[in-house]
Scaffold this motif. Structure first.
Motif, mmCIF file in Angstrom:
data_model
loop_
_atom_site.group_PDB
_atom_site.id
_atom_site.type_symbol
_atom_site.label_atom_id
_atom_site.label_comp_id
_atom_site.label_asym_id
_atom_site.label_seq_id
_atom_site.Cartn_x
_atom_site.Cartn_y
_atom_site.Cartn_z
ATOM 1 N N ARG A 202 89.161 -1.620 7.954
ATOM 2 C CA ARG A 202 88.439 -2.211 6.819
ATOM 3 C C ARG A 202 87.192 -2.960 7.280
ATOM 4 N NH1 ARG A 202 93.777 -3.615 5.062
ATOM 5 N NH2 ARG A 202 93.453 -5.731 5.887
ATOM 6 N N GLU A 203 87.300 -3.617 8.427
ATOM 7 C CA GLU A 203 86.186 -4.434 8.900
ATOM 8 C C GLU A 203 85.083 -3.601 9.550
ATOM 9 O OE1 GLU A 203 88.072 -7.152 11.515
ATOM 10 O OE2 GLU A 203 88.828 -8.463 9.906
ATOM 11 N N CYS A 204 85.431 -2.450 10.111
ATOM 12 C CA CYS A 204 84.450 -1.611 10.815
ATOM 13 C C CYS A 204 84.012 -0.468 9.902
ATOM 14 C CB CYS A 204 85.043 -1.054 12.098
ATOM 15 S SG CYS A 204 85.529 -2.325 13.291
ATOM 16 N N SER A 205 82.759 -0.108 10.036
ATOM 17 C CA SER A 205 82.216 0.958 9.196
ATOM 18 C C SER A 205 81.936 2.232 9.972
ATOM 19 C CB SER A 205 80.920 0.486 8.531
ATOM 20 O OG SER A 205 79.970 0.111 9.525
ATOM 21 N N SER A 206 82.097 2.219 11.282
ATOM 22 C CA SER A 206 81.843 3.415 12.093
ATOM 23 C C SER A 206 82.774 3.417 13.295
ATOM 24 C CB SER A 206 80.385 3.449 12.559
ATOM 25 O OG SER A 206 80.141 2.405 13.490
ATOM 26 N N THR B 169 91.196 6.649 10.817
ATOM 27 C CA THR B 169 91.180 6.208 9.424
ATOM 28 C C THR B 169 89.753 6.129 8.905
ATOM 29 O OG1 THR B 169 93.201 4.917 9.802
ATOM 30 C CG2 THR B 169 91.894 4.379 7.844
ATOM 31 N N ILE B 170 88.844 5.625 9.727
ATOM 32 C CA ILE B 170 87.432 5.541 9.331
ATOM 33 C C ILE B 170 86.829 6.938 9.219
ATOM 34 C CG2 ILE B 170 85.154 4.754 10.081
ATOM 35 C CD1 ILE B 170 86.585 2.365 11.395
ATOM 36 N N ALA B 171 87.152 7.812 10.169
ATOM 37 C CA ALA B 171 86.579 9.160 10.173
ATOM 38 C C ALA B 171 86.979 9.945 8.928
ATOM 39 C CB ALA B 171 87.016 9.906 11.436
ATOM 40 N N LYS B 172 88.186 9.711 8.408
ATOM 41 C CA LYS B 172 88.640 10.432 7.220
ATOM 42 C C LYS B 172 87.783 10.122 5.999
ATOM 43 C CE LYS B 172 92.955 9.108 7.391
ATOM 44 N NZ LYS B 172 94.402 8.971 7.026
ATOM 45 N N MET C 171 84.573 9.809 5.968
ATOM 46 C CA MET C 171 83.203 10.289 6.160
ATOM 47 C C MET C 171 83.042 11.724 5.675
ATOM 48 S SD MET C 171 82.434 8.871 10.007
ATOM 49 C CE MET C 171 82.480 7.122 10.402
ATOM 50 N N SER C 172 81.810 12.083 5.383
ATOM 51 C CA SER C 172 81.481 13.472 5.092
ATOM 52 C C SER C 172 81.484 14.268 6.397
ATOM 53 C CB SER C 172 80.110 13.574 4.430
ATOM 54 O OG SER C 172 79.099 13.111 5.327
ATOM 55 N N ASP D 130 79.118 16.063 7.809
ATOM 56 C CA ASP D 130 77.929 15.841 8.638
ATOM 57 C C ASP D 130 77.982 14.470 9.316
ATOM 58 O OD1 ASP D 130 76.950 18.303 7.911
ATOM 59 O OD2 ASP D 130 75.763 17.520 6.238
ATOM 60 N N GLN D 131 78.366 13.451 8.555
ATOM 61 C CA GLN D 131 78.452 12.119 9.146
ATOM 62 C C GLN D 131 79.536 12.071 10.221
ATOM 63 O OE1 GLN D 131 79.328 9.055 6.315
ATOM 64 N NE2 GLN D 131 79.025 7.375 7.770
ATOM 65 N N LYS D 132 80.642 12.755 9.967
ATOM 66 C CA LYS D 132 81.722 12.774 10.935
ATOM 67 C C LYS D 132 81.263 13.424 12.249
ATOM 68 C CE LYS D 132 85.574 13.796 9.063
ATOM 69 N NZ LYS D 132 86.701 14.568 8.478
ATOM 70 N N ARG D 133 80.486 14.487 12.146
ATOM 71 C CA ARG D 133 80.003 15.175 13.341
ATOM 72 C C ARG D 133 79.089 14.261 14.165
ATOM 73 N NH1 ARG D 133 78.762 19.247 10.927
ATOM 74 N NH2 ARG D 133 76.592 18.777 10.402
ATOM 75 N N ILE D 134 78.224 13.524 13.491
ATOM 76 C CA ILE D 134 77.329 12.601 14.207
ATOM 77 C C ILE D 134 78.118 11.464 14.838
ATOM 78 C CG2 ILE D 134 75.419 10.984 13.909
ATOM 79 C CD1 ILE D 134 74.409 12.794 11.631
ATOM 80 N N GLU D 135 79.048 10.890 14.087
ATOM 81 C CA GLU D 135 79.836 9.770 14.588
ATOM 82 C C GLU D 135 80.685 10.172 15.798
ATOM 83 O OE1 GLU D 135 80.131 6.562 13.979
ATOM 84 O OE2 GLU D 135 78.489 6.558 12.550
#
Length: 690
Positions: A143-147, A172-175, A177-178, A180-185
Motif C-alpha cells: 500500500r505504501e509503495c507505488s512501484s 502485489t504491486i505488479a498485479k 499495473m498495465s 506496458d507499465q509492468k514490463r518497464i517496472e
C-alpha cells in the motif's frame, strides 16, 4: 524449590563427564540489521552446562532458525572487556521441521531432549543488546509503495525478516499495473542494485521460512518473471522438495498453482511427482474445491489413471458445493489432466448455462478450449455460449468474437445467428481487421460452409479488397490459405489468384513449409480453375501425384449394393479426374428408374446415362448438428455435379447402427427416383430412413 534443585543436580550429573572449557559465544537473532548479544562466562558451572553445545556445534553452524541463534567460536571475534550473565532460553522448538545434521553436529539428541535454562541477571553483569527491527507486513508495504523499485529501496534501507514479504509486496504491486507499465517496472527491478541482495537474502532464508512464506515467495518470484533457470528459482524449488511434507492444504494449493505455470525441468518434475503422492494420500481430506482443482491441473496428463479417477470421484462428491467459478474452472482442470469425465462435464455445463450472463469472455474461451482438448461435444453448451455472445455482441471487440468463432469452428459448431451478425460488422468496418484476422475469418466461414443469403457476395468482395491491400506483404503460405478459402466459397478474386500463380511462389510452396498441406490446397485451386464456371481463368498446375494409399469402402454398404443390384452393376473405389475419389459408382438410365450393367456401356450413349456417386462420409465432414456439410464436402459435391454425377451421401455412423435389410432399403430409396416407385412404397421407404 526442591524441584528446581533436583533438576539442577540432574543436569549437573549429565554434564559432569565433560571437561570444562572456557568458551565465549556470540548470538545473532535472525534479522538483517544483525542486533547482537555478547556474553562472557566466568562461572565454571555455566561452562559445564554449555560445554556440550560448544563441542557439538564446534566451529560454526550456518543453519538458521526462526527466532533462533547462530553460534560461533571465540576465535571469530574478541570479547575483551565484556562480561555478562548467561542468558539462554529454549522454550519451544525453534524450527518448524526437523533438519538433517551430521551426527556429531546435531543440536539436539535423538530422544528430542528439551533443555531449559533460567537465569537471573546479577548486578555486576553487563548486557549489550540492540533493538530488533519489527518485521515488515507485505500488505502494508504494497500500500505504501507505488512501484517495484520503491520496495527495493525500502529493503536496502532496513531489511527485516522475512524477505519473502518484500517479494510478495512486489508481486502485489505488479498485479495492479498495465502490461506496458509492468514490463518497464520489471526491467527497472532487474537493474536495481538491491535486487541481487534481496535474491541472496531469500535464498539464505529459504530453509527457515514458514512453509507458506516459502511457497508464496516461489509463487511471486515466478510471476515476476524471474527466469526459471536462475539460481534463485532453482534453490527455492530444491528447498520445497526438502520440505514438501510440511504442506498443508493451503500450501498444497499454492504449490500446485506455481508448478502448473512452470516449464518442465528436473526440479519441477520431482515436485510434480511429490504433489501426485500428496494428492493420492490427502485427496479425501481436501476441503476447498479450488484446492482440488489446482491439484488436478498440477498432476498433469501423465498422472496415473487411478489418481485421475480418485480426483474425479472427489469432485463428484463436492458437486453440491460448487460455485459458479468452480463449475467454470472444472473444464480447464479436467483438460489439464486429459481426463474426460462425461458426468462431471455434463453437470458443470448445466451450471455454466444457468449462470452464463455476466461471465467473463476469457472464461468462455477457456471452456471452449477445454472442450476441444477433451473432445467433448455438447450442443446445448455451445449454443448457450454462442447465444449469449450474439445477444451481447456490441460489448465485445471484433477480435474477441473472432477468437470465439475460431474455437467453435474447431469444434465443428456453426451458429448461424452469431456468424450472420459478425458478417454484418465485418462488412460495415473491414478496415478494422488486419491481415491475420482476415485470413482467419475466411477460414472459419469457408470451413463451416456458411452463407448469408442477402450479404454473402458483399462479404466476399469486402474480404478480397481488404486482403488485396496486403498483397505485397503477405507470405506465400498465407496467400494460399486465403485463396483456398475463397475457392471453397466459390469466389475467385482475380488479383489474389494471379499473385499466387506466379512461378516463383508456386515453387516456394512446393519446396518449403508444410509441403503436403500446400499441395492439397493447390489441388483445390486447380480443380476450381477447371470446373467452376465462375472462375475467370483455367491454368494447368504441375503438382506431384497423389500417394497410392489402399482404400477400403464401407463393407456394409458394399454388401447391401451387392444384395440390391448384384455384382457387375456397381464399381468400387473409383478415381476421377481432378484428384477426386468416390466410394461407389452406379450407372442408371436418365430417369433413374433402371440400373445399367457396366458390361453394356458401349451400346449406350452418354446422353442416356445418369452416373451416380455414392459417398460414404464420416461425422467430421458435417457440422456438429450433422445436417450441414462442411466446406470441402460441399465443394466436392458441387464439382461432382459439374462432372455429371448424382451424389448420394451415406453417413457411416448411421449405417453402422442399421441392420442389413434397413441399409438395403435406404440405398434403394436413394438410388431410384420417386417416380420409379408407387406412392405407398415411397412413403414406406421414407419412414424407414427417418
Amino acid at each position: 524449590m526442591m524441584n528446581r534443585a533436583s533438576s539442577f543436580l540432574w543436569n549437573l550429573r549429565q554434564f559432569s563427564t565433560f571437561v570444562p572449557t572456557s568458551r565465549t559465544m556470540r548470538l545473532y537473532p535472525l534479522g538483517f540489521s544483525r542486533p547482537r548479544i555478547v556474553f562472557s562466562y566466568n562461572s565454571n558451572l555455566r561452562n559445564l552446562l554449555l560445554s556440550d553445545f560448544g563441542n557439538r556445534v564446534q566451529s560454526s553452524i550456518r543453519y538458521l532458525f526462526q527466532d533462533a541463534l547462530i553460534f560461533k567460536s571465540r576465535d571469530d571475534f574478541q570479547t575483551k572487556g565484556v562480561s555478562t550473565e548467561t542468558v539462554l532460553t529454549v522454550s519451544r522448538v525453534l524450527c518448524p521441521r526437523r533438519l538433517s545434521f551430521d551426527s556429531k553436529h546435531s543440536l539436539f539428541s535423538d530422544e528430542g531432549l528439551k533443555i531449559n535454562f533460567h537465569h537471573e541477571a546479577s548486578n555486576e553483569d553487563v548486557l549489550t543488546k540492540e533493538t530488533k527491527p519489527t518485521p515488515v507486513n507485505y500488505r502494508k508495504l504494497s500500500r505504501e509503495c507505488s512501484s517495484l523499485s520503491d520496495v527495493l529501496d525500502t529493503f536496502s534501507e532496513a531489511s527485516t525478516f522475512p524477505s519473502s514479504n518484500y517479494i510478495s509486496a512486489m508481486w502485489t504491486i505488479a498485479k495492479r499495473m498495465s502490461d506496458d507499465q509492468k514490463r518497464i517496472e520489471k526491467q527497472l527491478m532487474f537493474n536495481h542494485p538491491a535486487f541481487s541482495q534481496l535474491c541472496e537474502q531469500v535464498m539464505r532464508e529459504a530453509k527457515i521460512m514458514h512453509c507458506d512464506h516459502l511457497l508464496f515467495s516461489l509463487h511471486a518470484v515466478v510471476k515476476l518473471g524471474i527466469p526459471q533457470n536462475s539460481l534463485l528459482v532453482q534453490t527455492l524449488l530444491r528447498v520445497v522438495q526438502e520440505r514438501i511434507n510440511e504442506c498443508d492444504e493451503k500450501c498444497l494449493s499454492v504449490l500446485s498453482t506455481v508448478l502448473e505455470a512452470m516449464e518442465p525441468c528436473k526440479n519441477v518434475d520431482v515436485l510434480r511427482a511429490g504433489v501426485r503422492i500428496l494428492a493420492d494420500q490427502q485427496v479425501w481430506k481436501i476441503e476447498r474445491v479450488f484446492t482440488l482443482q489446482a491439484v488436478m491441473k498440477c498432476v498433469g496428463k501423465d498422472a496415473p489413471i487411478a489418481l485421475k479417477r480418485k480426483l474425479e470421484m472427489k469432485a463428484l462428491r463436492e458437486l453440491d458445493r460448487f460455485s459458479d467459478l468452480n463449475s467454470q474452472h472444472m473444464f480447464e482442470a479436467l483438460a489439464a489432466m486429459n481426463h474426460r469425465s462425461i458426468t462431471l462435464l455434463n453437470e458443470c455445463s448445466k451450471m455454466v448455462l444457468g449462470n452464463i450472463h455476466g461471465s467473463p469472455f476469457k472464461v468462455l474461451i477457456n471452456i471452449l478450449q477445454s472442450c476441444r482438448d477433451l473432445r467433448y461435444r455438447n450442443l446445448d453448451l455451445f449454443k448457450g455460449i454462442a447465444d449469449y455472445v450474439a445477444t451481447t455482441i456490441d460489448i465485445w471487440k471484433l477480435k474477441q468474437v473472432l477468437f470465439l468463432l475460431i474455437l467453435l469452428e474447431d469444434l465443428g459448431f456453426r451458429h448461424t445467428d452469431l456468424m450472420d451478425l459478425f458478417m454484418k460488422k465485418v462488412i460495415d468496418d473491414p478496415a478494422s481487421l488486419n491481415m491475420k484476422s482476415i485470413i482467419s475469418i475466411l477460414h472459419v466461414y469457408s470451413s463451416l460452409n456458411h452463407f448469408y443469403k442477402c450479404q454473402t457476395q458483399e462479404f466476399q468482395e469486402a474480404m478480397a479488397r481488404s486482403l488485396t491491400g496486403y498483397l505485397h506483404h503477405i507470405s506465400s503460405e498465407n496467400l494460399l490459405k486465403a485463396v483456398s478459402s475463397f475457392c471453397l466459397m466459390n469466389h475467385f478474386p482475380l488479383a489474389l489468384i494471379n499473385q499466387l500463380l506466379q512461378k516463383d511462389i508456386i515453387n516456394e510452396l512446393l519446396t518449403s513449409g508444410d509441403i503436403e498441406r500446400n499441395v492439397h490446397k493447390l489441388r483445390i485451386l486447380a480443380a476450381c480453375l477447371k470446373l467452376d464456371a465462375s472462375c475467370p481463368k483455367a491454368v494447368d498446375l504441375a503438382l506431384p501425384p497423389l500417394p497410392s494409399t489402399p482404400l477400403s469402402p464401407n463393407a456394409k454398404v458394399a454388401d447391401a449394393l451387392s444384395s440390391l443390384l448384384g455384382e457387375g452393376y456397381f464399381l468400387r473405389n473409383v478415381q476421377l479426374p481432378h484428384n477426386y475419389h468416390i466410394d461407389f459408382e452406379v450407372r442408371m438410365d436418365i430417369n433413374r428408374s433402371q440400373v445399367l450393367p457396366f458390361s453394356h456401356m458401349d451400346a449406350v450413349t452418354s446422353a442416356d446415362i445418369q452416373r451416380v456417386a455414392v459417398l460414404c462420409v464420416p461425422r467430421s465432414t458435417y457440422c456438429l448438428d450433422l445436417t450441414h456439410p462442411r466446406g470441402f464436402l460441399a465443394m466436392k459435391m458441387r464439382h461432382l455435379k459439374v462432372m455429371g454425377f448424382h451424389v448420394i451421401l451415406v453417413h457411416n455412423w448411421e449405417i453402422e447402427r442399421l441392420q442389413m435389410k434397413d441399409v438395403v432399403t435406404f440405398l434403394k430409396t436413394e438410388l431410384y427416383s420417386a417416380e420409379a416407385f408407387p406412392t405407398a412404397d415411397v412413403n414406406l421407404l421414407t419412414t424407414v430412413r427417418t
